[in-house]
Design a protein around this motif. Structure first.
Motif, PDB file in Angstrom:
ATOM      1  N   MET A   1       0.793  -1.089  -0.159  1.00 40.30           N
ATOM      2  CA  MET A   1      -0.090   0.059   0.054  1.00 40.30           C
ATOM      3  C   MET A   1       0.877   1.123   0.033  1.00 40.30           C
ATOM      4  SD  MET A   1      -2.774   1.195   2.828  1.00 40.30           S
ATOM      5  CE  MET A   1      -4.010   0.020   2.707  1.00 40.30           C
ATOM      6  N   GLU A   2       0.439   2.046  -0.829  1.00 36.73           N
ATOM      7  CA  GLU A   2       1.321   3.510  -1.030  1.00 36.73           C
ATOM      8  C   GLU A   2       0.959   4.518   0.235  1.00 36.73           C
ATOM      9  OE1 GLU A   2       2.150   7.316  -4.036  1.00 36.73           O
ATOM     10  OE2 GLU A   2       0.891   5.304  -4.703  1.00 36.73           O
ATOM     11  N   VAL A   3       1.855   4.916   0.749  1.00 36.46           N
ATOM     12  CA  VAL A   3       1.786   5.925   2.107  1.00 36.46           C
ATOM     13  C   VAL A   3       2.515   7.325   1.521  1.00 36.46           C
ATOM     14  CG1 VAL A   3       2.558   6.549   4.490  1.00 36.46           C
ATOM     15  CG2 VAL A   3       2.240   3.803   3.690  1.00 36.46           C
ATOM     16  N   ARG A   4       1.575   8.251   1.722  1.00 35.15           N
ATOM     17  CA  ARG A   4       2.125   9.464   1.199  1.00 35.15           C
ATOM     18  C   ARG A   4       2.253  10.492   2.777  1.00 35.15           C
ATOM     19  NH1 ARG A   4      -1.364  11.354  -3.531  1.00 35.15           N
ATOM     20  NH2 ARG A   4       0.550  12.818  -3.950  1.00 35.15           N
ATOM     21  N   ILE A   5       3.377  11.017   2.991  1.00 35.28           N
ATOM     22  CA  ILE A   5       3.507  11.928   4.166  1.00 35.28           C
ATOM     23  C   ILE A   5       4.265  13.274   3.956  1.00 35.28           C
ATOM     24  CG2 ILE A   5       3.873   9.750   5.562  1.00 35.28           C
ATOM     25  CD1 ILE A   5       6.826  10.625   5.666  1.00 35.28           C
ATOM     26  N   LEU A   6       4.325  13.575   2.561  1.00 36.26           N
ATOM     27  CA  LEU A   6       4.627  14.861   2.160  1.00 36.26           C
ATOM     28  C   LEU A   6       3.590  15.883   1.996  1.00 36.26           C
ATOM     29  CD1 LEU A   6       7.862  13.898  -0.143  1.00 36.26           C
ATOM     30  CD2 LEU A   6       7.743  14.495   2.264  1.00 36.26           C
ATOM     31  N   GLY A   7       2.776  15.962   2.951  1.00 37.76           N
ATOM     32  CA  GLY A   7       1.629  16.840   2.926  1.00 37.76           C
ATOM     33  C   GLY A   7       0.632  16.159   3.769  1.00 37.76           C
ATOM     34  N   PRO A   8      -0.695  16.164   3.747  1.00 38.02           N
ATOM     35  CA  PRO A   8      -1.684  15.460   4.566  1.00 38.02           C
ATOM     36  C   PRO A   8      -1.510  13.793   4.351  1.00 38.02           C
ATOM     37  CG  PRO A   8      -2.778  17.095   3.314  1.00 38.02           C
ATOM     38  CD  PRO A   8      -1.495  17.054   2.888  1.00 38.02           C
ATOM     39  N   VAL A   9      -1.268  13.391   5.477  1.00 38.65           N
ATOM     40  CA  VAL A   9      -1.143  11.530   5.405  1.00 38.65           C
ATOM     41  C   VAL A   9      -2.126  10.929   4.642  1.00 38.65           C
ATOM     42  CG1 VAL A   9      -0.857   9.690   6.646  1.00 38.65           C
ATOM     43  CG2 VAL A   9       0.219  11.866   7.493  1.00 38.65           C
ATOM     44  N   GLU A  10      -1.488  10.264   3.511  1.00 37.61           N
ATOM     45  CA  GLU A  10      -2.398   9.210   2.818  1.00 37.61           C
ATOM     46  C   GLU A  10      -2.002   7.669   2.965  1.00 37.61           C
ATOM     47  OE1 GLU A  10      -2.654  10.678  -1.195  1.00 37.61           O
ATOM     48  OE2 GLU A  10      -3.804  12.574  -0.634  1.00 37.61           O
ATOM     49  N   PRO A  11      -2.698   6.607   3.121  1.00 43.98           N
ATOM     50  CA  PRO A  11      -4.218   6.730   3.409  1.00 43.98           C
ATOM     51  C   PRO A  11      -4.798   7.577   4.531  1.00 43.98           C
ATOM     52  CG  PRO A  11      -3.446   4.630   4.071  1.00 43.98           C
ATOM     53  CD  PRO A  11      -2.337   5.258   3.377  1.00 43.98           C
ATOM     54  N   SER A  12      -5.927   8.259   4.376  1.00 43.22           N
ATOM     55  CA  SER A  12      -6.499   9.287   5.426  1.00 43.22           C
ATOM     56  C   SER A  12      -6.746   8.343   6.336  1.00 43.22           C
ATOM     57  CB  SER A  12      -7.630   9.898   4.837  1.00 43.22           C
ATOM     58  OG  SER A  12      -8.237  10.818   5.768  1.00 43.22           O
ATOM     59  N   VAL A  13      -6.427   8.922   7.731  1.00 44.04           N
ATOM     60  CA  VAL A  13      -6.835   8.008   9.216  1.00 44.04           C
ATOM     61  C   VAL A  13      -6.892   9.524   9.959  1.00 44.04           C
ATOM     62  CG1 VAL A  13      -5.777   5.930   8.628  1.00 44.04           C
ATOM     63  CG2 VAL A  13      -4.520   7.941   9.441  1.00 44.04           C
ATOM     64  N   PRO A  14      -7.506   9.265  11.167  1.00 46.45           N
ATOM     65  CA  PRO A  14      -7.507  10.416  12.188  1.00 46.45           C
ATOM     66  C   PRO A  14      -6.313  10.881  12.460  1.00 46.45           C
ATOM     67  CG  PRO A  14      -8.896   8.522  12.686  1.00 46.45           C
ATOM     68  CD  PRO A  14      -8.107   8.119  11.546  1.00 46.45           C
ATOM     69  N   PRO A  15      -6.220  12.110  13.107  1.00 51.23           N
ATOM     70  CA  PRO A  15      -5.003  12.788  13.202  1.00 51.23           C
ATOM     71  C   PRO A  15      -3.764  12.207  13.906  1.00 51.23           C
ATOM     72  CG  PRO A  15      -6.820  14.406  13.767  1.00 51.23           C
ATOM     73  CD  PRO A  15      -7.397  12.873  13.375  1.00 51.23           C
TER      74      PRO A  15
END
Length: 942
Positions: A1-15
């Motif tokens: 699963m791709e994870v993106r953290i350079l901005g809002p975290v994706e996949p979207s989960v609570p803070p």
């Protein structure tokens, strides 16, 4: 699963889960300890249920399908780096750094920057610095490709995000000016000046001001000063600076590792020398080597149309242009001599300052200035100049610790100073706490566009892969230095020399290598990120085996509480013995301790246990190196607890019992031995049980519990009889010494003679000496002084051949008492002082007290009653503190004699009554002597 953290975290989960996911993604594939996660997510005041909350948030991530796994030490995101946008970004930037094709470089950097979608939820400052550096690299490449107009809009957006980044604003001015928008370029400068003055209270740097003058005047300034701004807080380097200021031109090669201040020295010297080189002060950054000759020629006002295409023609024109002129040139970031040759002016009136991380070779007529880190005082002074004297004066110890944790590296000190300067509410101690964690120290050494890691990355990426691998190996070992007996088993010398040439290693002495602490942390980071775990563990195993093969050849059977457990650990010596054992161990002790700790950190429990145990019998036990003994064994024990090996736990507990016995911590020693015995009995290990019983017996003997001692030593002898003659010898010696104390002289003679015979058959010279001394002590107690001296003198001579200085102190003390009783005071005094100095040298508390008591007896015999009273009173306190009742009673007996000699009848009776009570309780031979004391000293008290 791709994870993106350079901005809002994706996949979207609570803070909160998003923050946790982001931290794990930054450390993708590596274990993040629970405590570090809590600290990063909740800060310095986590909620009481932080661990429980963390588990709940981790569970929510797993329910979202994210591969977060629990490990013994923490949590790990079990994804490939290519599935995390940050690691893709870093890979693209690293590729661009190695790329020479400007179009490919620009495309890679552009692709990397497009991965950013906003502000990261964690490590925002650190990651933002990496983004800014990538942006500046991308703009450089785009400007070099002539894409001036197309850059303006994107550069304007970057400047809005990074309003204090002077270099970025200078790039925007350059793009505007080259696009024909001079007025807009000057407006950018005025806006920059206002922002810097309002926000920081400083003027723009010299480079930006020079760029403004160029745009304003449309031509170069006649003095051609293109040097970067001089550091107002430049510190240290007095000797090196003096050499440059006293020079008459020529070429100087300033070399040193990343962050050591090479550029700062060159620029500072060039500014100081500007008046002596009025035709120009030039600066070329050769980290980006393309167009260096073009830049130099333009700086000397050569029109573009006159600059030829070929490098050879440009070099010839360059030499012609500066011929007969006085110019100072700084060539910064040189990586090879081939880079430099075309740039060297032919004019003798010029001064060229070259900075490089590589060592100078094959460049004729060049003078070399090697730079190392600052001294401790210089590093603190630099911190003062950044922060101000008051702030450092308020926390001087913390300031020194910050400098130490920075490894006295100027760049690291400057970064920490900048961070503290920007946080007036932070005490210096707060940064000490943050820097103390090795795992995150490089993350802390970031401030604006300065970062220790970035400089090291640049050097590392320029290496060949086999050299990079050696760098990672060196870092992962975690040792401050690596001598030849280790690296010869792990690394190729030619590869190590390449690391030396890259200034990532230093050579210390002959074939010994040292890595700066911050460099080591970077290398370890890379090893953990790039090398498989099994390979890393195998590396440490090979290092331990290399150490064992050397150290085991130096072991000797010691007469501690118990014998060595060698047979069960299966250690085999194979390497040659160092010729000077004491000097070798004095040099290598800290390294060997660290190697045990490193193996233990990786849960290589048996390896850590083996090396720790061997060191006891090769060095720690011989020289009473208690701190190192305890460090190695506690580290190994923690690893053993994690792996659940009860037998190794028992072995280590026995050894810690030995250590406490040697340190005269008898209650602690008994506790460790008791636990070890229980473990051995439960495991059915007869040999181990015997070893523990031997230790228990010796402790019981010393505290005066003779029935317990005889039972324990008898059991040890019984268990060891068939397969361990030295262990039997230990048990017999202990039993014989107890028989002597109890006044059973015939049994003492027989048992000690048996011990001597067993030791002789086992070829143990130390054992023979110990038993011979014991026999001599029985004769001495019986008043048979000639026989006593015969045995003790023989023991002393045998010990001299073994090199056991501590046992030599005990034989010297025993011999001195015989001579004292013979009335031979002078030779006795010489032996006493020899023994006293020896015991003090190795920190043997009981031995020192024993010899000081003998000194008190000598003073009594010499008629120095005040001196005897002082000495014996002090020793009385020592024996009380050590918990040794028999020796306290014997000292009271002697002190009573001193009182008797001075006519103090009450004092004598008080001491003798207490001594008699102790002797009676213990049942020792002195019980029969009590009634003779008054008669013996009758003349003195009549």
């Amino acid at each position: 699963m791709e994870v993106r953290i350079l901005g809002p975290v994706e996949p979207s989960v609570p803070p909160k889960p998003a923050q946790i996911l982001a931290v794990l993604a930054v450390e993708c594939g590596k274990i993040v300890p629970v405590e570090r996660l809590i600290d990063l997510i909740w800060g310095e005041e986590p909620p009481p249920q932080a661990r429980k909350s963390l588990q709940v948030h981790i569970s929510s991530l797993r329910r979202a399908g994210l591969p977060v796994e629990h490990r013994a030490a923490g949590y790990v995101l079990n994804s490939e780096p290519e599935e995390v946008d940050l690691h893709v970004f870093r890979r693209l930037v690293a590729q661009a750094g190695d790329e020479t094709d400007l179009k490919v470089k620009a495309e890679a950097l552009g692709q990397a920057l497009r991965l950013w979608r906003g502000t990261p939820v964690v490590f925002a400052q650190t990651l933002d610095v990496q983004r800014l550096a990538a942006a500046e690299m991308w703009v450089d490449a785009e400007l070099a490709l002539g894409r001036h107009a197309e850059l303006v809009e994107r550069l304007g957006a970057f400047v809005s995000e990074y309003p204090l980044a002077e270099r970025l604003r200078g790039q925007l001015m350059t793009a505007l000016a080259r696009a024909g928008r001079r007025a807009d370029a000057m407006r950018v400068f005025r806006e920059t000046r206002k922002v810097l003055v309002d926000e920081l209270g400083v003027e723009p740097g010299e480079q930006l001001q020079q760029l403004y003058r160029d745009v304003l005047e449309g031509a170069r300034d006649s003095r051609r000063n293109y040097l970067p701004r001089d550091a107002g807080d430049f510190t240290g380097r007095d000797g090196e600076l003096g050499r440059l200021l006293d020079s008459d031109g020529g070429v100087w090669w300033i070399e040193g590792p990343a962050g050591v201040g090479k550029s700062a020295l060159a620029v500072h010297a060039a500014h100081r020398l500007a008046d002596r080189y009025p035709d120009g002060q030039l600066f070329v950054d050769l980290h980006s080597p393309s167009g260096a000759l073009d830049a130099l020629l333009r700086a000397m006002d050569v029109p573009s149309e006159r600059i030829p295409e070929s490098a050879e023609e440009r070099a010839a024109l360059w030499r012609a242009t500066v011929g007969g002129r006085r110019v100072v040139i700084v060539l910064d970031g040189v990586t090879s001599v081939s880079q430099v040759r075309p740039l060297l002016p032919g004019s003798p009136g010029c001064l060229t300052l070259i900075t490089s991380r590589s060592r100078l070779s094959s460049l004729e007529g060049v003078r070399r200035i090697p730079l190392d880190v600052l001294s401790g005082d210089e590093a603190v002074t630099l911190l003062k100049r950044i922060l101000g004297d008051d702030r450092v004066a308020d926390e001087p110890d913390q300031a020194r610790e910050v400098a130490r944790l920075c490894g006295y590296l100027p760049l690291a000190v400057r970064i920490t100073g900048a961070r503290l300067a920007g946080r007036a509410h932070w005490p210096v101690s707060k940064l000490v706490r943050r820097l103390s964690d090795e795992r995150s120290r490089l993350d802390e050494l970031v401030a604006d566009d300065l970062a220790v890691r970035a400089g090291l990355e640049l050097t590392y990426r320029a290496l060949d892969e086999n050299v990079r691998s050696a760098y990672r190996i060196f870092g992962f070992l975690g040792l401050p230095e690596v001598p030849s007996f280790l690296w010869a088993h792990l690394l190729d010398e030619d590869v190590l020399d390449q690391l030396v040439d890259a200034r990532l290693l230093d050579v210390i002495g002959s074939a010994r290598y040292r890595m700066h602490e911050l460099v080591r942390l970077h290398a370890r980071e890379l090893a953990e990120a790039e090398d498989p775990q099994q390979e890393r563990e195998d590396l440490v195993r090979r290092a331990v085996v290399a150490a064992l093969s050397t150290v085991d050849g130096l072991t000797e059977q010691l007469f501690l509480a118990v014998p060595r457990m060698q047979d069960s650990l299966g250690i085999v010596a194979s390497a040659a013995r160092p010729t000077d054992k004491d000097a070798w161990f004095a040099r290598e002790e800290s390294l060997l301790v660290k190697l045990v700790e490193r193996a233990a950190e990786l849960d290589l429990a048996e390896m850590a246990c083996q090396l720790a145990e061997v060191l006891v019998f090769a060095w720690f036990g011989l020289r009473n190196r208690y701190e190192a003994w305890e460090r190695t064994h506690r580290a190994a024990l923690e690893a053993v607890w994690r792996t659940g090996d009860l037998r190794l736990e028992a072995v280590l507990r026995c050894s810690l019992g030995q250590m406490h016995y040697k340190r005269d911590n008898l209650a602690d020693a008994r506790s460790w031995f008791d636990t070890a015995k229980t473990l051995f009995v439960n495991l059915g290990d007869k040999r181990g049980e015997a070893v523990a019983m031997n230790g228990i017996g010796m402790v019981c003997r010393d505290v005066g519990d003779y029935p317990c001692a005889l039972e324990a030593l008898g059991r040890a002898r019984e268990l060891l009889e068939s397969h361990d003659p030295e262990g039997v010898g230990h048990a017999l010696y202990g039993i014989g010494s107890i028989k002597r104390e109890l006044g059973d002289d015939e049994a003492a003679f027989d048992t000690l003679a048996h011990a001597e015979s067993v030791y002789r058959e086992a070829r143990s010279r130390r054992g023979e000496a110990l038993a011979a001394r014991g026999i001599g002590l029985v004769h001495r107690a019986r008043g048979e002084l000639d026989l006593a001296e015969e045995h003790i003198e023989r023991a002393h001579e045998m010990v001299a051949g073994t090199g056991d200085e501590l046992l030599g102190c005990y034989t010297a003390q025993a011999w001195a008492k015989v001579l004292l009783r013979k009335g031979l005071l002078d030779p006795a005094e010489e032996l006493i002082h020899t023994a006293l100095n020896g015991c003090r040298d190795v920190g043997d508390r009981f031995g020192e007290a024993l010899v000081r008591r003998t000194l008190g007896e000598w003073r009594l015999a010499a008629g120095d009653h005040p001196g005897a009273r002082v000495a014996l009173t002090e020793v009385l306190t020592s024996f009380h503190d050590l918990g040794l009742p028999l020796w306290r009673a014997r000292t009271l007996r002697d002190l009573g004699a001193v009182h008797a000699c001075t006519g103090d009848v009450a004092g004598a009776d008080r001491c003798w009554d207490e001594a008699a009570g102790i002797f009676a309780r213990l049942g020792t031979r002195e019980v029969g002597e009590v009634r003779h004391w008054h008669a013996q000293w009758g003349l003195a008290i009549s």
